[in-house]
Design a protein around this motif. Structure first.
Motif, PDB file in Angstrom:
ATOM      1  N   GLY A  81      32.718  37.670  46.446  1.00 55.66           N
ATOM      2  CA  GLY A  81      33.445  36.722  46.934  1.00 55.66           C
ATOM      3  C   GLY A  81      34.207  35.551  46.076  1.00 55.66           C
ATOM      4  N   ALA A  82      33.435  34.463  46.422  1.00 59.33           N
ATOM      5  CA  ALA A  82      34.153  33.200  46.302  1.00 59.33           C
ATOM      6  C   ALA A  82      34.033  32.791  44.719  1.00 59.33           C
ATOM      7  CB  ALA A  82      33.586  31.925  46.762  1.00 59.33           C
ATOM      8  N   ILE A  83      33.698  33.421  43.777  1.00 62.79           N
ATOM      9  CA  ILE A  83      33.562  33.313  42.431  1.00 62.79           C
ATOM     10  C   ILE A  83      34.533  33.559  41.620  1.00 62.79           C
ATOM     11  CG2 ILE A  83      32.008  33.528  40.123  1.00 62.79           C
ATOM     12  CD1 ILE A  83      30.193  35.032  42.407  1.00 62.79           C
ATOM     13  N   TRP A  84      35.413  32.823  40.767  1.00 63.48           N
ATOM     14  CA  TRP A  84      36.602  32.776  40.260  1.00 63.48           C
ATOM     15  C   TRP A  84      36.555  33.808  39.230  1.00 63.48           C
ATOM     16  CZ3 TRP A  84      41.453  30.490  40.611  1.00 63.48           C
ATOM     17  CH2 TRP A  84      42.246  30.464  39.599  1.00 63.48           C
ATOM     18  N   ILE A  85      37.097  34.824  39.510  1.00 60.56           N
ATOM     19  CA  ILE A  85      37.496  36.191  38.479  1.00 60.56           C
ATOM     20  C   ILE A  85      36.518  36.639  37.709  1.00 60.56           C
ATOM     21  CG2 ILE A  85      37.837  34.475  36.256  1.00 60.56           C
ATOM     22  CD1 ILE A  85      39.080  37.493  36.054  1.00 60.56           C
ATOM     23  N   GLN A  86      35.024  36.595  38.720  1.00 53.73           N
ATOM     24  CA  GLN A  86      33.846  37.307  37.964  1.00 53.73           C
ATOM     25  C   GLN A  86      33.722  38.658  38.608  1.00 53.73           C
ATOM     26  OE1 GLN A  86      30.336  35.123  38.367  1.00 53.73           O
ATOM     27  NE2 GLN A  86      30.953  33.853  36.919  1.00 53.73           N
ATOM     28  N   ASN A  87      33.345  39.751  38.165  1.00 55.37           N
ATOM     29  CA  ASN A  87      33.179  40.760  38.279  1.00 55.37           C
ATOM     30  C   ASN A  87      34.295  41.509  39.109  1.00 55.37           C
ATOM     31  OD1 ASN A  87      31.026  42.824  38.602  1.00 55.37           O
ATOM     32  ND2 ASN A  87      30.062  42.066  40.535  1.00 55.37           N
ATOM     33  N   ILE A  88      35.212  41.580  38.600  1.00 57.51           N
ATOM     34  CA  ILE A  88      36.539  42.280  39.039  1.00 57.51           C
ATOM     35  C   ILE A  88      36.162  44.030  39.258  1.00 57.51           C
ATOM     36  CG2 ILE A  88      38.808  43.052  38.885  1.00 57.51           C
ATOM     37  CD1 ILE A  88      38.342  40.022  40.081  1.00 57.51           C
ATOM     38  N   SER A  89      36.211  44.449  40.245  1.00 52.95           N
ATOM     39  CA  SER A  89      35.952  45.979  40.383  1.00 52.95           C
ATOM     40  C   SER A  89      36.777  46.614  41.081  1.00 52.95           C
ATOM     41  CB  SER A  89      34.414  45.872  41.207  1.00 52.95           C
ATOM     42  OG  SER A  89      33.742  45.008  40.780  1.00 52.95           O
ATOM     43  N   TRP A  90      36.552  47.752  41.189  1.00 58.86           N
ATOM     44  CA  TRP A  90      37.463  48.922  41.832  1.00 58.86           C
ATOM     45  C   TRP A  90      36.862  49.184  43.291  1.00 58.86           C
ATOM     46  CZ3 TRP A  90      40.901  53.147  39.412  1.00 58.86           C
ATOM     47  CH2 TRP A  90      41.549  52.503  38.278  1.00 58.86           C
ATOM     48  N   TYR A 114      32.307  46.733  27.033  1.00 60.87           N
ATOM     49  CA  TYR A 114      33.872  47.332  27.054  1.00 60.87           C
ATOM     50  C   TYR A 114      34.486  46.808  28.245  1.00 60.87           C
ATOM     51  CZ  TYR A 114      32.154  51.512  29.021  1.00 60.87           C
ATOM     52  OH  TYR A 114      31.419  52.606  29.796  1.00 60.87           O
ATOM     53  N   ASP A 115      33.808  46.354  29.500  1.00 61.00           N
ATOM     54  CA  ASP A 115      34.499  45.849  30.579  1.00 61.00           C
ATOM     55  C   ASP A 115      33.770  44.950  31.403  1.00 61.00           C
ATOM     56  OD1 ASP A 115      32.439  47.454  32.027  1.00 61.00           O
ATOM     57  OD2 ASP A 115      33.574  48.923  32.763  1.00 61.00           O
ATOM     58  N   ILE A 116      32.895  44.205  30.929  1.00 57.06           N
ATOM     59  CA  ILE A 116      31.861  43.408  31.254  1.00 57.06           C
ATOM     60  C   ILE A 116      32.696  42.066  31.939  1.00 57.06           C
ATOM     61  CG2 ILE A 116      31.463  41.991  29.271  1.00 57.06           C
ATOM     62  CD1 ILE A 116      28.782  43.203  31.721  1.00 57.06           C
ATOM     63  N   LYS A 117      33.996  41.810  31.411  1.00 55.08           N
ATOM     64  CA  LYS A 117      34.651  40.812  31.997  1.00 55.08           C
ATOM     65  C   LYS A 117      35.764  41.299  32.932  1.00 55.08           C
ATOM     66  CE  LYS A 117      33.632  37.497  28.472  1.00 55.08           C
ATOM     67  NZ  LYS A 117      34.228  36.596  27.451  1.00 55.08           N
ATOM     68  N   GLY A 118      35.630  42.443  33.351  1.00 51.32           N
ATOM     69  CA  GLY A 118      36.531  43.041  34.619  1.00 51.32           C
ATOM     70  C   GLY A 118      36.859  44.620  34.164  1.00 51.32           C
ATOM     71  N   CYS A 119      36.885  45.187  35.541  1.00 50.45           N
ATOM     72  CA  CYS A 119      37.668  46.456  35.586  1.00 50.45           C
ATOM     73  C   CYS A 119      38.774  46.267  36.115  1.00 50.45           C
ATOM     74  CB  CYS A 119      36.550  47.471  36.413  1.00 50.45           C
ATOM     75  SG  CYS A 119      34.874  47.942  35.742  1.00 50.45           S
ATOM     76  N   TRP A 120      39.792  46.290  35.217  1.00 49.55           N
ATOM     77  CA  TRP A 120      41.299  45.990  35.758  1.00 49.55           C
ATOM     78  C   TRP A 120      41.878  47.448  36.053  1.00 49.55           C
ATOM     79  CZ3 TRP A 120      43.500  40.666  34.066  1.00 49.55           C
ATOM     80  CH2 TRP A 120      42.465  39.600  34.252  1.00 49.55           C
ATOM     81  N   SER A 121      43.172  47.170  35.944  1.00 45.45           N
ATOM     82  CA  SER A 121      44.107  48.194  36.392  1.00 45.45           C
ATOM     83  C   SER A 121      44.219  49.466  35.587  1.00 45.45           C
ATOM     84  CB  SER A 121      45.641  47.549  36.643  1.00 45.45           C
ATOM     85  OG  SER A 121      45.896  47.280  37.572  1.00 45.45           O
TER      86      SER A 121
END
Ligand code: NAG
Ligand code: NAG
Ligand code: NAG
Ligand code: NAG
Ligand code: NAG
Length: 573
Positions: A81-90, A114-121
């Motif tokens: 939810g409200a946390i800035w750019i944490q835990n970006i998931s699919w 290798y993805d601890i700061k985000g699972c991006w596109s």
């Protein structure tokens, strides 16, 4: 430089909340804010939230696909939810008709170095035997963008709920040897199999301001080797995001599997240009021996460049729908309001209506058209035939829910004598539309639609045409003018424009607009030019939105046909 870039991406991914969570948030926060703006933002949230557009709580999509008759859509999601750019998931939703959607559990979340700061596109590829595989960008613990593989845990599960990350991850990392900057290396495309039997995948980078589609090949989908030449590159275009590369048929509207080669095929290269935040494409030839893409005309971000959409659409992606043999495009359209307003409203960003894409018979551009499934939401049809739209007139089209509508109109021009001469300096359609908005009278046009309009016509979004004479030919300009779209001063209201490659002396000028509260997607010339706009009218409140046809030119024009429907709400949970 690199920080500001990351910051912007973060902003696009800024965590927002589903409306029910929003209500909770308002309750706990209301002590700190005054009640008045809260009430109005709550109202705005309800009035402006779309009814038949896929609108996840967060934003852009990763990989659409079809598996065992079920459509899957993955999108960037922050479960925290409200946390800035944490835990970006699919995030993961499924559908059987691309219109109604049900959510599934989160497919992937940051869990490994290798993805601890985000699972991006990333994108989905169908491996032989109908096995989906996902290549995606992970943000590693050292902040590098790296490319990873994930596979479904249980191929017998048609919902593909669980995904397993490959133990071989990361598959591709930036190193000093490969001269890849770890902050500019992302969004692996859907892979295709070349004639040599090896997979290819393209990934966007930027090197000294040159945007590039780097190419990799692999036999096993795990070990990838960089091909010496990039698939394509262009100096001074900046970072290329969300690259898409696919074949189109020169003779049929049907879509093609991404690995299709042979005669009767052209290729499309699309890049989301981070410098200008528009999706540009080029049509050309894929030379599979040299492994390069040769565009028919320059791949450029100048105003002569081809765009999927001349309004607000970014980070799009296509997939091949093997069930109906269509290539389907999804785009993402962000809000035009301030982030603080988005947060108060509780959501931001919508997916555009999925569009079928095929090559125009001229071979020079693509055609896009809303998928037929969306027509199942049509109700209460209103029809007009052979109606004269006199010079300087506005025609009310009653009986349509103006805030949730599908409008299809065809105009014919009885006489071209009054066409204005196109000034040779008028080469940029966006600038021309800005200079000649809906309220600026002309020879032939402006004529078109006033959408999301108030009863007193003080508030409206105008989508319209103008016809100019250019030596022996006619030039058709299509515009969406937002300047009167809302009494609210809270957002930018540009005028968008495109030239439309149709001859109005030979065929009707057609316009279709899909209106859904805060988004208007317009298709001119049967899908030759698309303009998506985000608008926030105050008149939509209490469903007071009207639909009008208008003509602000000297020449009378004829509505040969108008069909308009109210649109039902889609089931999107
Ligand atoms: C990230 O999201 C996943 C999926 O919801 C969850 O299991 C995990 O605990 C979250 N991690 C953090 C650090 O919030
Ligand atoms: C795989 O999915 C199928 C279909 O949903 C299910 O019947 C089966 O139990 C699942 N297998 C495992 C190992 O979870
Ligand atoms: C999002 O909206 C803002 C405000 O209109 C705009 O400046 C920005 O370019 C948009 N971003 C994208 C990716 O379209
Ligand atoms: C107008 O005609 C000139 C000369 O034929 C041509 O170069 C130009 O591209 C045309 N303009 C438009 C907008 O089609
Ligand atoms: C008018 O539009 C409707 C709906 O798009 C279409 O079914 C019909 O064929 C059109 N009629 C004419 C005369 O073009």
């Amino acid at each position: 430089m690199s920080n500001s870039h990351l910051w912007l991406i973060c902003m696009l991914l800024f965590p927002l909340f589903g409306s029910s969570e929003y209500i909770k948030l308002v309750t706990s926060d209301s002590l700190h804010m005054n009640l008045e703006p809260l009430q109005s933002s709550e109202l705005a949230s309800l009035q402006q939230r779309t009814a038949f557009h896929f609108q996840p709580a967060k934003n852009w999509m990763n990989g659409p696909m079809i598996y065992k008759g079920i459509y899957h859509l993955f999108y960037q999601y922050n479960p925290g939810g409200a946390i800035w750019i944490q835990n970006i998931s699919w995030g993961h939703s499924i559908s059987t008709d691309l219109v109604n959607w049900s959510p599934l559990p989160i497919a992937m979340w940051p869990s490994e170095s290798y993805d601890i700061k985000g699972c991006w596109s990333g994108s989905v590829t169908m491996l032989p035997g109908n096995k989906p595989a996902v290549l995606y960008t992970g943000i590693a613990s050292n902040n590098n963008q790296v490319q990873n593989l994930a596979l479904p845990k249980n191929l017998s599960d048609p919902y593909l709920v669980e995904w397993v990350k490959s133990p071989k991850n990361p598959l591709l990392t930036p190193t000093p040897t490969n001269k890849i900057d770890g902050e500019w290396f992302r969004d692996p495309s859907t892979a295709w199999m070349n004639e040599d039997g090896q997979w290819r995948v393209t990934i966007g980078i930027e090197r000294d301001r040159t945007g590039m589609a780097l190419l990799y090949k692999s036999e096993d989908f795990i070990n990838w080797i960089e091909v010496t030449n990039p698939l394509h590159s262009k100096e001074n275009t900046g970072m290329w995001e969300c690259i898409d590369f696919y074949p189109v048929s020169t003779s049929s509207h049907k879509g093609l599997d991404t690995s299709t080669t042979g005669c009767g095929i052209k290729h499309v290269l699309k890049s989301s240009m981070f410098d200008v935040l528009h999706d540009y494409y080029a049509i050309g030839t894929y030379d599979s021996d040299k492994d390069i893409f040769i565009p028919d005309t320059d791949f450029t971000t100048e105003h002569s460049g081809l765009r999927y959409d001349y309004g607000k659409l970014y980070a799009s992606k296509t997939f091949f729908d093997s069930a109906t043999r269509r290539r389907i495009l999804w785009g993402w359209s962000n809000e035009s309001t301030d982030t603080s307003i988005d947060v108060a409203r509780g959501w931001a960003g919508v997916q555009t209506i999925p569009r079928s894409v095929w090559l125009d018979k001229s071979g020079k551009q693509l055609i896009q058209w809303p998928i037929v499934e969306i027509e199942n939401l049509r109700t209460n049809k209103v029809n007009l035939h052979h109606e004269l739209l006199k010079s300087e007139s506005v025609l009310d089209v009653p009986g349509v829910t103006g805030s949730q509508a599908d409008v299809d109109i065809a105009f014919s021009i009885p006489n071209f004598d009054k066409a204005e001469i196109l000034d040779p300096t008028w080469t940029n359609p966006q600038v021309l539309c800005s200079r000649k908005g809906a309220s600026v009278g002309g020879g032939i046009g402006p004529f078109g639609l006033l959408l999301l309009a108030s009863a007193d016509v003080q508030e409206y979004t105008a989508v319209f045409f103008r016809v100019f004479r250019n030596e022996t030919r006619y030039v058709v300009l299509m515009c969406t003018d937002l300047t009167k779209s809302s009494l609210s001063l809270d957002y930018d209201k540009p005028t968008y424009g495109a030239f439309l490659d149709v001859n109005p002396a030979k065929e009707d000028l057609t316009l279709r607009s899909l209106v859904d509260h805060s988004i208007i997607e317009s298709f001119g010339g049967n899908g030759k030019a698309c303009i998506t706009a985000r608008v926030y009218p105050t008149s939509v409140i209490d469903s007071e939105a009207h639909l009008y046809a208008f003509n602000n030119g000297v020449q009378d024009v004829k509505i040969s046909n108008l069909s308009a429907w109210s649109m039902k709400k889609a089931e999107i949970s």
